[in-house]
Design an enzyme around this catalytic site. Structure first.
Site, PDB file in Angstrom:
ATOM      1  N   CYS A  68       0.841  -1.196   0.000  1.00 35.12           N
ATOM      2  CA  CYS A  68       0.000   0.000   0.000  1.00 35.12           C
ATOM      3  C   CYS A  68       0.878   1.248   0.000  1.00 35.12           C
ATOM      4  O   CYS A  68       1.875   1.329   0.727  1.00 35.12           O
ATOM      5  CB  CYS A  68      -0.901  -0.018   1.239  1.00 35.12           C
ATOM      6  SG  CYS A  68      -1.831   1.506   1.529  1.00 35.12           S
ATOM      7  N   CYS A 318       8.115  -9.371  32.262  1.00 38.53           N
ATOM      8  CA  CYS A 318       6.829  -9.693  32.877  1.00 38.53           C
ATOM      9  C   CYS A 318       5.897 -10.390  31.889  1.00 38.53           C
ATOM     10  O   CYS A 318       4.913 -11.009  32.296  1.00 38.53           O
ATOM     11  CB  CYS A 318       6.188  -8.434  33.450  1.00 38.53           C
ATOM     12  SG  CYS A 318       5.999  -7.072  32.289  1.00 38.53           S
TER      13      CYS A 318
END
Length: 349
Positions: A68, A318
C-alpha cells in the site's frame, strides 16, 4: 500460515479500530485492490470477506499482493518522517537556537506540518521540543557554576522573567532554586511492535514502555516525582545501549540484556523483578510459581501487582508470566504483544 476464524476476526477488528498494539503482528491483503497494508493503515477499510491475513510482509508479497502506498508496509513501522529527522538533527546541531517561522522557510519545511508531526510522534510540538532541549542546556550550565543570567543569554532569552517562566514550566522549579533537581533524558525508539519510550540518566535506564500503554503518562509522572527529576528530550548512553539491544532482540540474536537499569520500587517489588529476569528465555511461569520461588507462596496476588508495576518492559520480562491454566493473563502493552513476545522467544531459544 492459515489463521483460525477467531484470529481472523480479531485481526479484522484491530484493522477497523487501527489498533497500534497490533503493529508488526499481522498484515492484511485486500483481494479487491491487490494491495496489502499494516493494521493502522488510514485507507478505507475493506469488507471482512475481502481480507487475507499474513504474519509477515514477505508472505503477502509471495501471495502477489503489492504494498500500500499510504501505510507503506515495507518501511519500518512508525518510520520517522524526513521532516522530523531533519528538525531533530537541526536541534542537535544548534540546540541553543530559538526557532522562528523564517527558520522553517529557509529549510523548506512548513511550520504547521512540523508542529503536527512532532505532536504525533513525541506528544509535544517542535517548538516545545526545542525549548526543552534549551532548558536542559541551561540547567547543566547553572549546575556547573555559571550565573543564571549567563545561562539565560546563552539559550537566547533576553528577558529574565521569560526565561524564568519557561524554565519553571519545564523543570518544575525556578533556575535559582535547582536544589537536588536532576535531569532524565527521554527518547522514542522504533520497534517492529510499535514505538517505545526510554528514559535514562547517564548511568542507567529507568523506564522502557510501549508509548500506547494505558496509564503511561501517570508512570512518567510518578518517575519524575520519585526521582525529583526534570524529564526532557535527549539521548544518554543507556538509551543508545538499549536501542541497539532491542534491535538484536527482535532479530532473534539476543536473549539477555546488558544495559544497566535502575529499579524504583519496594523491596518486595524489586525481588519479584529480579526473579522475572531469571526466567529462561523462551519459557513461562505462572504467578503462583513465581510467588513460591521468591519464598511467598500465598502472595501470588501481590506478585501480580508487582508484575504490573514493572516499568522496564521486555528487559524485565513480565510477559513471561501467565495464568496457571495457561491463559495469557494481563499485560500493559496489550495481550497481542504478549503473545507475540512469548512466541518470538520460543522460536529464538
Amino acid at each position: 500460515m492459515t489463521f483460525k476464524i477467531e484470529r481472523k476476526q480479531e485481526y479484522y477488528q484491530a484493522l477497523i479500530d487501527k489498533e497500534t498494539e497490533y503493529e508488526g503482528l499481522f498484515y492484511v491483503g485486500v483481494k479487491t485492490t491487490g494491495v496489502f497494508c499494516r493494521p493502522t493503515c488510514p485507507a478505507r477499510k475493506p469488507k471482512f470477506e475481502n481480507c487475507e491475513f499474513f504474519e509477515t510482509a514477505k508472505q503477502a508479497l509471495l501471495a502477489s499482493f503489492r504494498p500500500c502506498k499510504r501505510c507503506r508496509p515495507l518501511s519500518h513501522p512508525n518510520h520517522v518522517s524526513e521532516i522530523v529527522r531533519t528538525l531533530v538533527e537541526a536541534v542537535e546541531t544548534n540546540p541553543e537556537k530559538r526557532w522562528k517561522d523564517a527558520d522553517f522557510q529557509q529549510i523548506s519545511i512548513d511550520a504547521s506540518t512540523a508542529r503536527r508531526q512532532f505532536k504525533k510522534r513525541f506528544g509535544m510540538t517542535f517548538v516545545e521540543y526545542a525549548r526543552a532541549r534549551r532548558m536542559g542546556i541551561a540547567m547543566k550550565q547553572i549546575r556547573e557554576g555559571e550565573h543564571v543570567i549567563d545561562a539565560q543569554l546563552s539559550v537566547g532569552y533576553e528577558s529574565s522573567s521569560g526565561f524564568r517562566d519557561a524554565f519553571s514550566r519545564i523543570m518544575g522549579t525556578a533556575p535559582s532554586s535547582l536544589g537536588n533537581i536532576r535531569i532524565l533524558k527521554a527518547a522514542w525508539l522504533d520497534t517492529i511492535l510499535g514505538p517505545m519510550i526510554a528514559i535514562a540518566d547517564d548511568e542507567a535506564l529507568y523506564l522502557l514502555e510501549f508509548v500506547d500503554r494505558r496509564g503511561l503518562e501517570r508512570e512518567v509522572e510518578r518517575l519524575r516525582q520519585r526521582t525529583k527529576s526534570a524529564i526532557i528530550p535527549g539521548a544518554a548512553s543507556p538509551i543508545h545501549s538499549i536501542e541497539m539491544e532491542l534491535n538484536q532482540y527482535f532479530d532473534g540474536k539476543l536473549i539477555e540484556f546488558q544495559t544497566p537499569i535502575r529499579y524504583l520500587g519496594s523491596a518486595f517489588q524489586q525481588k519479584v523483578w529480579e526473579h522475572l529476569r531469571k526466567i529462561p528465555h523462551g519459557e513461562t511461569q505462572s504467578y503462583s510459581e513465581l510467588a513460591s520461588l521468591i519464598g511467598h507462596p500465598t502472595a501470588y496476588r501481590a506478585v501480580a501487582r508487582a508484575n504490573g508495576a514493572n516499568q522496564l518492559a521486555i528487559i524485565v520480562p513480565c510477559h513471561r508470566i501467565i495464568n496457571a491454566n495457561g491463559d495469557l493473563g494481563g499485560y500493559g502493552g496489550g495481550l497481542s504483544r504478549k503473545e507475540w513476545l512469548i512466541n518470538h522467544e520460543l522460536q529464538s531459544k
